[in-house]
Design a protein around this motif. Structure first.
Motif, short mmCIF file in Angstrom:
data_model
loop_
_atom_site.label_atom_id
_atom_site.label_comp_id
_atom_site.label_asym_id
_atom_site.label_seq_id
_atom_site.Cartn_x
_atom_site.Cartn_y
_atom_site.Cartn_z
N VAL A 179 0.87 -0.98 0.22
CA VAL A 179 -0.19 -0.21 -0.40
C VAL A 179 1.07 0.91 -0.47
N GLY A 180 1.94 1.58 0.89
CA GLY A 180 3.20 2.69 1.14
C GLY A 180 3.05 2.76 -0.79
N SER A 181 3.46 2.00 -1.67
CA SER A 181 4.07 1.66 -2.93
C SER A 181 3.36 2.24 -4.03
N LEU A 182 1.78 1.90 -3.31
CA LEU A 182 0.99 2.60 -4.49
C LEU A 182 0.33 4.13 -3.63
N LEU A 183 0.21 4.78 -2.76
CA LEU A 183 0.68 5.67 -1.73
C LEU A 183 1.27 6.55 -2.65
N ASN A 184 2.97 6.31 -3.16
CA ASN A 184 3.27 7.06 -3.45
C ASN A 184 3.33 7.66 -4.87
N GLN A 185 2.97 6.08 -5.60
CA GLN A 185 2.70 6.81 -7.06
C GLN A 185 1.36 7.16 -7.17
N THR A 186 0.69 6.94 -6.05
CA THR A 186 -0.60 7.69 -6.88
C THR A 186 -0.92 8.94 -6.12
N LEU A 187 -0.33 9.49 -4.80
CA LEU A 187 -0.22 10.56 -3.87
C LEU A 187 -1.84 11.30 -4.14
N PRO A 188 -2.46 10.21 -3.14
CA PRO A 188 -3.88 10.64 -2.63
C PRO A 188 -4.38 12.01 -1.63
N GLN A 189 -5.29 11.93 -1.99
CA GLN A 189 -5.62 13.48 -1.00
C GLN A 189 -5.64 12.57 0.29
N TRP A 190 -5.19 13.35 1.48
CA TRP A 190 -4.52 12.86 2.68
C TRP A 190 -5.34 12.42 3.24
N GLU A 191 -7.12 12.46 3.40
CA GLU A 191 -8.43 11.58 3.90
C GLU A 191 -7.84 10.14 3.52
N ASN A 192 -7.70 10.44 2.23
CA ASN A 192 -7.89 8.67 0.83
C ASN A 192 -6.81 8.32 1.46
N ALA A 193 -5.50 8.90 1.22
CA ALA A 193 -4.03 8.02 1.87
C ALA A 193 -4.88 7.44 3.64
N CYS A 194 -5.37 8.21 4.53
CA CYS A 194 -5.28 7.52 5.65
C CYS A 194 -5.77 6.71 5.92
N ASP A 195 -7.81 6.25 4.82
CA ASP A 195 -8.33 5.67 4.58
C ASP A 195 -7.43 4.11 3.71
N GLN A 196 -7.04 4.38 3.56
CA GLN A 196 -6.16 3.19 2.11
C GLN A 196 -5.10 2.49 3.34
N LEU A 197 -4.55 3.54 3.69
CA LEU A 197 -3.69 2.03 5.13
C LEU A 197 -4.83 1.59 6.48
N GLN A 198 -5.69 2.12 6.85
CA GLN A 198 -7.09 1.77 7.59
C GLN A 198 -7.37 -0.07 6.94
N ARG A 203 -7.03 -5.50 6.79
CA ARG A 203 -6.60 -6.80 5.95
C ARG A 203 -5.27 -7.44 6.69
N ILE A 204 -4.47 -7.35 7.47
CA ILE A 204 -3.54 -7.32 8.46
C ILE A 204 -3.79 -8.15 8.95
N ALA A 205 -4.75 -7.14 10.35
CA ALA A 205 -4.47 -7.75 11.15
C ALA A 205 -5.59 -9.56 11.06
N ALA A 206 -6.86 -9.05 10.02
CA ALA A 206 -7.55 -10.35 9.58
C ALA A 206 -5.91 -11.26 9.45
N ARG A 207 -5.50 -10.90 9.02
CA ARG A 207 -4.40 -11.89 8.19
C ARG A 207 -3.65 -12.98 9.51
N GLU A 208 -3.94 -12.65 10.28
CA GLU A 208 -3.17 -12.85 11.69
C GLU A 208 -3.57 -13.35 12.41
#
Length: 274
Positions: A179-198, A203-208
């Motif tokens: 997701v970090g690589s995707l954010l570096n490429q697209t550089l979305p608005q701040w709120e959208n970037a935070c939503d993608q990280l959330q 997803r990581i928590a569910a996988r673990e």
């Protein structure tokens, strides 16, 4: 009973009705509530109660004016709001015996924004070295970046949306590489970037939390052994005993059993004489 025709008794300024200023504006401590956040909340509150002119530098009435007495009382209320929403450490540096609300407002401003050069350097250093691993949660990490960005804006060193997102990605651990690589490429608005990280964090928590069931885990950790083939252990000259190799189904030859001595068919005294 009050005379409703008396304008002095019929009108009560709404600022006098405020009793929970700390819940409305919050206490400025420089950590949980930053100076820019406090300013925004205080201005919003002052606008809603029609006392913004007491902190924006508007001219004050002359001491000889008929309006000065009522203005002075209202200014004292706004001054109490300022003092009541400062932490103890900041209050002792701002509190003076004689002051107007605007003078106290400026002292708070100078307390946080003096020495802009060193302030900018400290804020940029913290922003550059901030990582998700040092924060209690992803929400706290995003909020701290936003607060630091707001403080930089307050000292005339604003950062744009792209820089915020890049700082956000810089402090992420390896599990957020995709997701970090995707954010570096697209550089979305701040709120959208935070939503993608959330979303990625969920997803990581569910996988673990996914793990093999006890039955599957037992099969994986303890594979069943093949029982020996007893038929293969019945080769001529051998017998089945504990020397069988369970994996190869072969048996070691057993030792021959001792033969019992031959018995006479009848007692010795019944033998015929020679």
């Amino acid at each position: 009973m009050a005379d409703k025709t008396d304008p002095k008794q019929s009108f009560l300024h709404p600022a006098y009705t405020v009793t929970n200023i700390q819940q409305r504006v919050r206490v400025l401590d420089g950590e949980k509530i930053s100076y820019p956040s406090w300013v925004n909340l205080f201005r919003l509150h002052a606008t809603g109660f029609d006392v913004l002119n007491h902190i924006d530098g508007s001219p004050t009435p002359e001491a000889t004016s008929t309006k000065y007495s009522s203005w002075k009382k209202l200014d004292a209320v706004v001054l109490q709001w300022i003092y009541a929403t400062l932490s103890d450490d900041h209050l002792v540096r701002v509190l003076v015996s004689e002051s107007t609300a605007y003078e106290a407002w400026k002292r708070v401003h100078n307390l946080f924004l003096n020495n802009k050069g060193s302030r900018v350097a400290a804020l940029q250093h913290e922003l550059t070295n901030l990582t998700l691993a040092t924060m209690p949660s992803l929400e706290a990490y995003c909020q701290r970046i936003r607060e630091l960005a707001d403080q930089l804006t307050a000292v005339d060193c604003p950062i744009n949306n792209t820089q915020r997102v890049l700082y956000l990605v810089r402090g992420l651990p390896r599990e957020y590489d995709v997701v970090g690589s995707l954010l570096n490429q697209t550089l979305p608005q701040w709120e959208n970037a935070c939503d993608q990280l959330q979303s990625e964090a969920r997803r990581i928590a569910a996988r673990e939390t996914v793990s093999p069931t006890p039955v599957v885990a037992a099969v994986i950790t303890n594979p069943p052994s093949h029982p020996p083939n007893r038929d293969n252990c019945r080769a001529p000259g051998t017998r089945y005993d504990n020397s069988c190799n369970n994996r190869s189904n072969t048996c070691a030859p057993s030792q021959p059993r001792p033969q019992a001595p031959a018995q006479m068919p009848f007692p010795y005294w019944a033998l015929p004489p020679y």
